[in-house]
Design a protein around this motif. Structure first.
Motif, PDB file in Angstrom:
ATOM      1  N   ILE A  51     -13.788  -3.922  -6.895  1.00  0.00           N
ATOM      2  CA  ILE A  51     -13.261  -4.363  -5.582  1.00  0.00           C
ATOM      3  C   ILE A  51     -12.498  -5.510  -5.665  1.00  0.00           C
ATOM      4  CG2 ILE A  51     -14.137  -5.868  -3.645  1.00  0.00           C
ATOM      5  CD1 ILE A  51     -16.725  -4.052  -3.684  1.00  0.00           C
ATOM      6  N   GLU A  52     -12.655  -6.320  -6.880  1.00  0.00           N
ATOM      7  CA  GLU A  52     -11.689  -7.552  -7.126  1.00  0.00           C
ATOM      8  C   GLU A  52     -10.287  -6.988  -7.711  1.00  0.00           C
ATOM      9  OE1 GLU A  52     -13.659  -9.916 -10.013  1.00  0.00           O
ATOM     10  OE2 GLU A  52     -15.061 -10.849  -8.478  1.00  0.00           O
ATOM     11  N   GLU A  53     -10.236  -5.764  -8.369  1.00  0.00           N
ATOM     12  CA  GLU A  53      -9.096  -5.175  -9.146  1.00  0.00           C
ATOM     13  C   GLU A  53      -8.428  -4.809  -7.827  1.00  0.00           C
ATOM     14  OE1 GLU A  53      -7.548  -1.519 -12.043  1.00  0.00           O
ATOM     15  OE2 GLU A  53      -9.604  -2.143 -11.970  1.00  0.00           O
ATOM     16  N   ASN A  54      -9.076  -4.168  -6.829  1.00  0.00           N
ATOM     17  CA  ASN A  54      -8.402  -3.481  -5.758  1.00  0.00           C
ATOM     18  C   ASN A  54      -7.841  -4.822  -4.824  1.00  0.00           C
ATOM     19  OD1 ASN A  54      -7.707  -1.415  -3.801  1.00  0.00           O
ATOM     20  ND2 ASN A  54      -9.350  -2.228  -2.357  1.00  0.00           N
ATOM     21  N   GLN A  55      -8.321  -5.687  -4.727  1.00  0.00           N
ATOM     22  CA  GLN A  55      -7.803  -6.741  -3.800  1.00  0.00           C
ATOM     23  C   GLN A  55      -6.420  -7.147  -4.386  1.00  0.00           C
ATOM     24  OE1 GLN A  55     -11.359  -9.379  -3.610  1.00  0.00           O
ATOM     25  NE2 GLN A  55     -11.885  -8.325  -1.552  1.00  0.00           N
ATOM     26  N   GLN A  56      -6.663  -7.500  -5.812  1.00  0.00           N
ATOM     27  CA  GLN A  56      -5.346  -8.070  -6.635  1.00  0.00           C
ATOM     28  C   GLN A  56      -4.448  -7.098  -6.579  1.00  0.00           C
ATOM     29  OE1 GLN A  56      -7.042  -8.486 -10.628  1.00  0.00           O
ATOM     30  NE2 GLN A  56      -8.080 -10.498 -10.083  1.00  0.00           N
ATOM     31  N   LEU A  57      -4.656  -5.796  -6.582  1.00  0.00           N
ATOM     32  CA  LEU A  57      -3.477  -4.776  -6.474  1.00  0.00           C
ATOM     33  C   LEU A  57      -3.097  -4.690  -4.907  1.00  0.00           C
ATOM     34  CD1 LEU A  57      -5.011  -1.862  -8.613  1.00  0.00           C
ATOM     35  CD2 LEU A  57      -3.238  -3.390  -8.993  1.00  0.00           C
ATOM     36  N   MET A  58      -3.760  -4.821  -4.024  1.00  0.00           N
ATOM     37  CA  MET A  58      -3.356  -4.954  -2.758  1.00  0.00           C
ATOM     38  C   MET A  58      -2.474  -6.214  -2.475  1.00  0.00           C
ATOM     39  SD  MET A  58      -4.191  -2.336  -1.152  1.00  0.00           S
ATOM     40  CE  MET A  58      -4.137  -2.696   0.703  1.00  0.00           C
ATOM     41  N   GLN A  59      -2.964  -7.359  -3.128  1.00  0.00           N
ATOM     42  CA  GLN A  59      -1.886  -8.545  -2.872  1.00  0.00           C
ATOM     43  C   GLN A  59      -0.802  -8.258  -3.647  1.00  0.00           C
ATOM     44  OE1 GLN A  59      -3.274 -11.587  -1.813  1.00  0.00           O
ATOM     45  NE2 GLN A  59      -1.344 -12.488  -2.060  1.00  0.00           N
ATOM     46  N   GLN A  60      -0.712  -7.661  -4.805  1.00  0.00           N
ATOM     47  CA  GLN A  60       0.537  -7.778  -5.629  1.00  0.00           C
ATOM     48  C   GLN A  60       1.307  -6.556  -4.779  1.00  0.00           C
ATOM     49  OE1 GLN A  60       0.001  -5.549  -9.207  1.00  0.00           O
ATOM     50  NE2 GLN A  60       2.003  -6.017 -10.009  1.00  0.00           N
ATOM     51  N   LEU A  61       0.886  -5.609  -4.184  1.00  0.00           N
ATOM     52  CA  LEU A  61       1.627  -4.516  -3.193  1.00  0.00           C
ATOM     53  C   LEU A  61       2.256  -5.357  -2.045  1.00  0.00           C
ATOM     54  CD1 LEU A  61       2.455  -1.661  -2.597  1.00  0.00           C
ATOM     55  CD2 LEU A  61       0.322  -1.569  -1.311  1.00  0.00           C
ATOM     56  N   GLN A  62       1.525  -6.209  -1.346  1.00  0.00           N
ATOM     57  CA  GLN A  62       2.118  -6.973  -0.466  1.00  0.00           C
ATOM     58  C   GLN A  62       3.189  -7.825  -0.736  1.00  0.00           C
ATOM     59  OE1 GLN A  62      -1.526  -8.500   1.488  1.00  0.00           O
ATOM     60  NE2 GLN A  62      -2.054  -6.725   2.339  1.00  0.00           N
ATOM     61  N   THR A  63       3.113  -8.298  -1.835  1.00  0.00           N
ATOM     62  CA  THR A  63       4.039  -9.440  -2.291  1.00  0.00           C
ATOM     63  C   THR A  63       5.448  -8.809  -3.012  1.00  0.00           C
ATOM     64  OG1 THR A  63       2.755  -9.776  -4.302  1.00  0.00           O
ATOM     65  CG2 THR A  63       2.460 -11.618  -2.887  1.00  0.00           C
ATOM     66  N   THR A  64       5.520  -7.582  -3.627  1.00  0.00           N
ATOM     67  CA  THR A  64       6.184  -7.174  -4.270  1.00  0.00           C
ATOM     68  C   THR A  64       6.867  -6.016  -3.453  1.00  0.00           C
ATOM     69  OG1 THR A  64       5.020  -5.071  -5.025  1.00  0.00           O
ATOM     70  CG2 THR A  64       5.196  -7.295  -6.495  1.00  0.00           C
ATOM     71  N   GLY A  65       6.390  -5.596  -2.214  1.00  0.00           N
ATOM     72  CA  GLY A  65       6.852  -4.740  -1.377  1.00  0.00           C
ATOM     73  C   GLY A  65       7.135  -3.396  -2.106  1.00  0.00           C
ATOM     74  N   ASN A  66       6.310  -3.013  -3.456  1.00  0.00           N
ATOM     75  CA  ASN A  66       6.433  -1.811  -3.929  1.00  0.00           C
ATOM     76  C   ASN A  66       5.606  -0.720  -3.359  1.00  0.00           C
ATOM     77  OD1 ASN A  66       6.725   0.253  -5.702  1.00  0.00           O
ATOM     78  ND2 ASN A  66       5.974  -0.825  -7.704  1.00  0.00           N
ATOM     79  N   PHE A  67       5.925   0.253  -2.681  1.00  0.00           N
ATOM     80  CA  PHE A  67       5.167   1.123  -2.082  1.00  0.00           C
ATOM     81  C   PHE A  67       5.164   2.616  -2.932  1.00  0.00           C
ATOM     82  CE2 PHE A  67       6.038  -1.775   1.343  1.00  0.00           C
ATOM     83  CZ  PHE A  67       4.690  -2.090   1.886  1.00  0.00           C
ATOM     84  N   ALA A  68       5.363   2.534  -4.033  1.00  0.00           N
ATOM     85  CA  ALA A  68       5.464   3.559  -4.817  1.00  0.00           C
ATOM     86  C   ALA A  68       3.790   4.193  -4.843  1.00  0.00           C
ATOM     87  CB  ALA A  68       5.708   3.517  -6.247  1.00  0.00           C
ATOM     88  N   GLN A  69       3.747   5.394  -4.965  1.00  0.00           N
ATOM     89  CA  GLN A  69       2.491   6.318  -5.048  1.00  0.00           C
ATOM     90  C   GLN A  69       1.660   5.578  -6.372  1.00  0.00           C
ATOM     91  OE1 GLN A  69       1.722   8.193  -2.347  1.00  0.00           O
ATOM     92  NE2 GLN A  69      -0.188   9.186  -3.359  1.00  0.00           N
ATOM     93  N   PRO A  70       0.526   5.310  -6.057  1.00  0.00           N
ATOM     94  CA  PRO A  70      -0.355   4.761  -7.156  1.00  0.00           C
ATOM     95  C   PRO A  70      -0.774   6.057  -7.842  1.00  0.00           C
ATOM     96  CG  PRO A  70      -1.341   4.101  -4.950  1.00  0.00           C
ATOM     97  CD  PRO A  70      -0.166   4.995  -4.632  1.00  0.00           C
ATOM     98  N   ASP A  71      -1.304   5.677  -8.935  1.00  0.00           N
ATOM     99  CA  ASP A  71      -1.846   6.712  -9.896  1.00  0.00           C
ATOM    100  C   ASP A  71      -3.361   6.933  -9.758  1.00  0.00           C
ATOM    101  OD1 ASP A  71      -2.713   8.393 -11.928  1.00  0.00           O
ATOM    102  OD2 ASP A  71      -1.645   7.291 -13.581  1.00  0.00           O
ATOM    103  N   TYR A  72      -3.871   7.557  -8.661  1.00  0.00           N
ATOM    104  CA  TYR A  72      -5.073   7.521  -8.370  1.00  0.00           C
ATOM    105  C   TYR A  72      -5.905   8.186  -9.372  1.00  0.00           C
ATOM    106  CZ  TYR A  72      -3.342   6.777  -3.572  1.00  0.00           C
ATOM    107  OH  TYR A  72      -2.889   6.289  -2.328  1.00  0.00           O
ATOM    108  N   GLU A  73      -5.532   8.972 -10.138  1.00  0.00           N
ATOM    109  CA  GLU A  73      -6.179   9.702 -10.999  1.00  0.00           C
ATOM    110  C   GLU A  73      -6.659   8.645 -12.327  1.00  0.00           C
ATOM    111  OE1 GLU A  73      -3.584  11.150 -10.018  1.00  0.00           O
ATOM    112  OE2 GLU A  73      -4.761  13.044  -9.085  1.00  0.00           O
ATOM    113  N   ALA A  74      -5.715   7.889 -12.602  1.00  0.00           N
ATOM    114  CA  ALA A  74      -5.866   6.812 -13.750  1.00  0.00           C
ATOM    115  C   ALA A  74      -6.922   5.822 -13.221  1.00  0.00           C
ATOM    116  CB  ALA A  74      -4.593   6.124 -13.844  1.00  0.00           C
ATOM    117  N   ALA A  75      -6.647   5.069 -11.716  1.00  0.00           N
ATOM    118  CA  ALA A  75      -7.801   4.362 -11.324  1.00  0.00           C
ATOM    119  C   ALA A  75      -9.292   5.123 -11.005  1.00  0.00           C
ATOM    120  CB  ALA A  75      -7.319   4.127  -9.742  1.00  0.00           C
TER     121      ALA A  75
END
Length: 83
Positions: free
Chosen positions: A25-49
């Motif tokens: 959950i903490e990692e997800n929150q960090q990634l969401m924060q990063q996504l919002q600040t960078t504006g990078n809307f590339a498709q995440p690697d769901y399989e790796a997650a």
């Protein structure tokens, strides 16, 4: 005695799963924060997650959790459209 040992094991396993879930959950929150600040809307690697999550939870891909995550990934890929 066996019941007591079994309950202790289940309690410890539950605690480990809860700790792993908290980390995810903490990692997800960090990634969401990063996504919002960078504006990078590339498709995440769901399989790796998925693989990281299952490794942390010490659960295999053939487990109920692994199958549930695979279904969730499939649904995400079919419904999420990058902005």
């Amino acid at each position: 005695m066996a019941l007591k040992a079994s309950l202790k094991y289940c309690h410890e396993r539950n605690q480990n799963l809860q700790e792993g879930l908290k980390e995810l959950i903490e990692e997800n929150q960090q990634l969401m924060q990063q996504l919002q600040t960078t504006g990078n809307f590339a498709q995440p690697d769901y399989e790796a997650a998925r693989d990281r999550a299952l490794a942390r939870l010490k659960t295999g891909r053939q487990s109920t959790a692994g199958k549930a995550i695979d279904g969730f990934i499939k649904e995400l890929k079919s419904t999420i459209v990058p902005q």
